[in-house]
Write a protein that holds these residues in place. Sequence first.
Motif, PDB file in Angstrom:
ATOM      1  N   GLN A 256      41.809 -50.434  64.852  1.00 37.19           N
ATOM      2  CA  GLN A 256      40.969 -49.670  65.758  1.00 37.19           C
ATOM      3  C   GLN A 256      39.507 -49.758  65.320  1.00 37.19           C
ATOM      4  OE1 GLN A 256      42.542 -45.734  66.880  1.00 37.19           O
ATOM      5  NE2 GLN A 256      44.356 -46.252  65.702  1.00 37.19           N
ATOM      6  N   VAL A 257      38.627 -49.538  66.282  1.00 39.31           N
ATOM      7  CA  VAL A 257      37.199 -49.512  65.999  1.00 39.31           C
ATOM      8  C   VAL A 257      36.718 -48.077  66.172  1.00 39.31           C
ATOM      9  CG1 VAL A 257      34.919 -50.347  66.657  1.00 39.31           C
ATOM     10  CG2 VAL A 257      36.887 -51.899  66.736  1.00 39.31           C
ATOM     11  N   LEU A 258      36.108 -47.572  65.126  1.00 40.45           N
ATOM     12  CA  LEU A 258      35.567 -46.212  65.162  1.00 40.45           C
ATOM     13  C   LEU A 258      34.140 -46.263  65.706  1.00 40.45           C
ATOM     14  CD1 LEU A 258      36.510 -43.331  64.169  1.00 40.45           C
ATOM     15  CD2 LEU A 258      35.156 -43.774  62.119  1.00 40.45           C
ATOM     16  N   THR A 259      33.845 -45.391  66.665  1.00 38.81           N
ATOM     17  CA  THR A 259      32.520 -45.356  67.283  1.00 38.81           C
ATOM     18  C   THR A 259      32.083 -43.912  67.489  1.00 38.81           C
ATOM     19  OG1 THR A 259      31.210 -46.158  69.174  1.00 38.81           O
ATOM     20  CG2 THR A 259      33.462 -45.460  69.635  1.00 38.81           C
ATOM     21  N   ARG A 260      30.784 -43.713  67.732  1.00 37.33           N
ATOM     22  CA  ARG A 260      30.250 -42.373  67.961  1.00 37.33           C
ATOM     23  C   ARG A 260      29.576 -42.274  69.326  1.00 37.33           C
ATOM     24  NH1 ARG A 260      29.688 -42.247  62.243  1.00 37.33           N
ATOM     25  NH2 ARG A 260      30.362 -40.231  61.380  1.00 37.33           N
ATOM     26  N   VAL A 261      29.648 -41.085  69.886  1.00 40.76           N
ATOM     27  CA  VAL A 261      28.909 -40.786  71.116  1.00 40.76           C
ATOM     28  C   VAL A 261      27.437 -40.640  70.766  1.00 40.76           C
ATOM     29  CG1 VAL A 261      28.587 -39.139  72.999  1.00 40.76           C
ATOM     30  CG2 VAL A 261      30.897 -39.632  72.152  1.00 40.76           C
ATOM     31  N   VAL A 262      26.576 -41.393  71.471  1.00 35.26           N
ATOM     32  CA  VAL A 262      25.139 -41.339  71.185  1.00 35.26           C
ATOM     33  C   VAL A 262      24.314 -40.879  72.390  1.00 35.26           C
ATOM     34  CG1 VAL A 262      25.272 -43.088  69.376  1.00 35.26           C
ATOM     35  CG2 VAL A 262      24.823 -43.791  71.734  1.00 35.26           C
ATOM     36  N   GLY A 263      24.966 -40.723  73.571  1.00 30.73           N
ATOM     37  CA  GLY A 263      24.198 -40.304  74.733  1.00 30.73           C
ATOM     38  C   GLY A 263      25.059 -39.663  75.804  1.00 30.73           C
ATOM     39  N   HIS A 264      24.451 -38.717  76.553  1.00 31.70           N
ATOM     40  CA  HIS A 264      25.087 -38.050  77.692  1.00 31.70           C
ATOM     41  C   HIS A 264      24.283 -38.346  78.953  1.00 31.70           C
ATOM     42  CE1 HIS A 264      27.131 -34.593  75.183  1.00 31.70           C
ATOM     43  NE2 HIS A 264      27.656 -35.785  74.947  1.00 31.70           N
ATOM     44  N   TYR A 265      24.957 -38.791  80.014  1.00 31.43           N
ATOM     45  CA  TYR A 265      24.262 -39.109  81.263  1.00 31.43           C
ATOM     46  C   TYR A 265      25.058 -38.581  82.450  1.00 31.43           C
ATOM     47  CZ  TYR A 265      22.010 -41.944  77.795  1.00 31.43           C
ATOM     48  OH  TYR A 265      21.362 -42.332  76.647  1.00 31.43           O
ATOM     49  N   PRO A 266      24.928 -37.273  82.720  1.00 27.90           N
ATOM     50  CA  PRO A 266      25.724 -36.631  83.777  1.00 27.90           C
ATOM     51  C   PRO A 266      25.533 -37.264  85.146  1.00 27.90           C
ATOM     52  CG  PRO A 266      24.705 -34.986  82.361  1.00 27.90           C
ATOM     53  CD  PRO A 266      24.107 -36.301  81.979  1.00 27.90           C
ATOM     54  N   LYS A 267      24.329 -37.736  85.468  1.00 29.23           N
ATOM     55  CA  LYS A 267      24.100 -38.288  86.799  1.00 29.23           C
ATOM     56  C   LYS A 267      24.962 -39.525  87.065  1.00 29.23           C
ATOM     57  CE  LYS A 267      19.403 -36.582  87.523  1.00 29.23           C
ATOM     58  NZ  LYS A 267      17.987 -36.947  87.794  1.00 29.23           N
ATOM     59  N   SER A 268      25.227 -40.301  86.033  1.00 28.19           N
ATOM     60  CA  SER A 268      26.084 -41.483  86.193  1.00 28.19           C
ATOM     61  C   SER A 268      27.496 -41.235  85.662  1.00 28.19           C
ATOM     62  CB  SER A 268      25.471 -42.685  85.474  1.00 28.19           C
ATOM     63  OG  SER A 268      25.346 -42.433  84.084  1.00 28.19           O
ATOM     64  N   ASP A 327      39.888 -41.665  85.888  1.00 34.00           N
ATOM     65  CA  ASP A 327      40.172 -41.396  87.302  1.00 34.00           C
ATOM     66  C   ASP A 327      38.927 -41.121  88.140  1.00 34.00           C
ATOM     67  OD1 ASP A 327      39.477 -38.948  86.307  1.00 34.00           O
ATOM     68  OD2 ASP A 327      41.393 -37.974  86.731  1.00 34.00           O
ATOM     69  N   GLY A 328      37.746 -41.235  87.541  1.00 31.45           N
ATOM     70  CA  GLY A 328      36.517 -40.975  88.267  1.00 31.45           C
ATOM     71  C   GLY A 328      36.111 -39.523  88.318  1.00 31.45           C
ATOM     72  N   ALA A 329      36.895 -38.643  87.701  1.00 33.64           N
ATOM     73  CA  ALA A 329      36.573 -37.215  87.690  1.00 33.64           C
ATOM     74  C   ALA A 329      35.345 -36.966  86.821  1.00 33.64           C
ATOM     75  CB  ALA A 329      37.757 -36.417  87.165  1.00 33.64           C
ATOM     76  N   PRO A 330      34.572 -35.908  87.109  1.00 32.59           N
ATOM     77  CA  PRO A 330      33.403 -35.597  86.281  1.00 32.59           C
ATOM     78  C   PRO A 330      33.801 -35.331  84.831  1.00 32.59           C
ATOM     79  CG  PRO A 330      33.333 -34.381  88.335  1.00 32.59           C
ATOM     80  CD  PRO A 330      34.695 -35.002  88.260  1.00 32.59           C
ATOM     81  N   LEU A 331      33.063 -35.904  83.919  1.00 31.03           N
ATOM     82  CA  LEU A 331      33.322 -35.683  82.499  1.00 31.03           C
ATOM     83  C   LEU A 331      32.894 -34.276  82.088  1.00 31.03           C
ATOM     84  CD1 LEU A 331      31.994 -39.056  81.010  1.00 31.03           C
ATOM     85  CD2 LEU A 331      34.388 -38.338  81.109  1.00 31.03           C
ATOM     86  N   ASP A 332      33.652 -33.680  81.181  1.00 29.00           N
ATOM     87  CA  ASP A 332      33.248 -32.435  80.549  1.00 29.00           C
ATOM     88  C   ASP A 332      32.521 -32.822  79.261  1.00 29.00           C
ATOM     89  OD1 ASP A 332      32.895 -30.030  79.326  1.00 29.00           O
ATOM     90  OD2 ASP A 332      35.014 -29.445  79.332  1.00 29.00           O
ATOM     91  N   PHE A 333      31.199 -32.925  79.337  1.00 25.93           N
ATOM     92  CA  PHE A 333      30.426 -33.444  78.212  1.00 25.93           C
ATOM     93  C   PHE A 333      30.528 -32.573  76.969  1.00 25.93           C
ATOM     94  CE2 PHE A 333      28.672 -35.624  81.843  1.00 25.93           C
ATOM     95  CZ  PHE A 333      28.418 -36.906  81.368  1.00 25.93           C
ATOM     96  N   ARG A 334      30.955 -31.320  77.141  1.00 25.12           N
ATOM     97  CA  ARG A 334      31.114 -30.445  75.969  1.00 25.12           C
ATOM     98  C   ARG A 334      32.226 -30.940  75.060  1.00 25.12           C
ATOM     99  NH1 ARG A 334      32.004 -25.022  79.267  1.00 25.12           N
ATOM    100  NH2 ARG A 334      33.336 -26.550  80.333  1.00 25.12           N
ATOM    101  N   ARG A 335      33.153 -31.705  75.605  1.00 23.92           N
ATOM    102  CA  ARG A 335      34.270 -32.220  74.791  1.00 23.92           C
ATOM    103  C   ARG A 335      33.830 -33.390  73.915  1.00 23.92           C
ATOM    104  NH1 ARG A 335      39.428 -33.615  78.239  1.00 23.92           N
ATOM    105  NH2 ARG A 335      40.158 -34.041  76.110  1.00 23.92           N
ATOM    106  N   TYR A 336      32.693 -33.993  74.235  1.00 25.37           N
ATOM    107  CA  TYR A 336      32.240 -35.194  73.524  1.00 25.37           C
ATOM    108  C   TYR A 336      30.783 -35.008  73.098  1.00 25.37           C
ATOM    109  CZ  TYR A 336      35.903 -36.393  76.877  1.00 25.37           C
ATOM    110  OH  TYR A 336      37.031 -36.384  77.655  1.00 25.37           O
ATOM    111  N   PRO A 337      30.529 -34.110  72.145  1.00 26.70           N
ATOM    112  CA  PRO A 337      29.145 -33.860  71.728  1.00 26.70           C
ATOM    113  C   PRO A 337      28.509 -35.099  71.095  1.00 26.70           C
ATOM    114  CG  PRO A 337      30.701 -32.828  70.213  1.00 26.70           C
ATOM    115  CD  PRO A 337      31.505 -33.313  71.378  1.00 26.70           C
ATOM    116  N   ILE A 338      27.186 -35.125  71.094  1.00 25.85           N
ATOM    117  CA  ILE A 338      26.469 -36.226  70.446  1.00 25.85           C
ATOM    118  C   ILE A 338      26.918 -36.319  68.988  1.00 25.85           C
ATOM    119  CG2 ILE A 338      24.207 -37.132  69.796  1.00 25.85           C
ATOM    120  CD1 ILE A 338      24.702 -37.143  72.795  1.00 25.85           C
ATOM    121  N   GLY A 339      27.286 -37.496  68.557  1.00 28.74           N
ATOM    122  CA  GLY A 339      27.780 -37.701  67.198  1.00 28.74           C
ATOM    123  C   GLY A 339      29.287 -37.633  67.072  1.00 28.74           C
ATOM    124  N   ALA A 340      29.990 -37.245  68.146  1.00 35.69           N
ATOM    125  CA  ALA A 340      31.449 -37.156  68.092  1.00 35.69           C
ATOM    126  C   ALA A 340      32.073 -38.531  67.896  1.00 35.69           C
ATOM    127  CB  ALA A 340      31.978 -36.515  69.372  1.00 35.69           C
TER     128      ALA A 340
END
Length: 379
Positions: A256-268, A327-340
Amino acid sequence: VEDLRTPCLICCRATLEKNAATMRERAAALGVALRPHFKTVKTLEAAEIATDGERRRITVSTLAEASFLADGGFDDILYAVPLTPDKVDDVLALHSRLERFTVMVDHADQVSALLARTELLRTPLRVVLGVDCGYHRDGCDPHDPASVALVRTLCDAAAVRFDGLYTHGGLSSAEIVAVGEAERDVTTRFAESLRASGIEVPTIGVGSTPTCSVPPPHLAGVDEWHPGNFFAGAEARRRPVYSENEPPPFRWLLNQVLTRVVGHYPKSNTLLIDCGWTGASAQGKESGTAACRDLGQSRSGYGCFPLNPELRIANLKQECGEVTSVDGAPLDFRRYPIGALLRIAPHHSCASTHQHRSVNVLGADGDTVVEEWKICKGW
């Protein structure tokens, strides 16, 4: 894992050990010797596990891999890519330092280039003939009389020793058992025709990860098996090395490749991660749909998120990736904080391994790094 610089490669040692043991047991039950492929694991430690500590009988795709293994104390190495003239000097050097080194050819020009440089060898260089069993990537046509003539050339040359036949069925999307049967039947029938004309065929080697994971009922006439994908990726998940009643996908998927969340873009409706194709490879963009279906990610490419099946990789740039919902549903960005941290099961583990310089080996808890293994680089 929280302390690791991302993106980076991680694997579970216990899973590798179990995969390797299961493949050895399967080979023994079918009466063939295991010659695992190094192109996926690419570390001395994993290769030692794959060979059950013997450090012998292994297959490589590059001369860099052969030298890396030789430096690490391995022997009986098969270089299973058609040989070209520019590599002959390196081949002769490996032959001189190893007890057993074997190369593969599938064309008369390759043989001519080799024979032009091997007259002074003290012991003959072992050579196998690559056979096309239907994959149509490499190998000679077993029905062409020129292939028999090529074998005779090898047999008549004092500087080399014809050591048998080699074939590779590849990652076919066809019915796996049928592909394995084709590997077996095409190669053994060619061997029978050679023997009928008075040519000894010492060894017949077949197999790929798919056909070794879901093998045909028997391998009569076959001597060696050479699967490579012990670092099971998302592509291999459709062809499990062991049974479906094993632990959840995270425990099964080794590489597996470990990666981090570095950005949130609700509009897209997009997360940005710090892993692009340089960290996971670009393979799987078109074929990821089928590869990830068993992980519940019906519209994912490049790989999967086994711990976050609600996510998919929409696109990979060079150093970053765009992630959205399956499925195209809106993401709950609180579940994936920056650095997660997120864990990607890459579409093709061979390609993703090659992107990294080392692999971080996890302990039994799946979160603690216990070792770091150097990955072989180069060609």
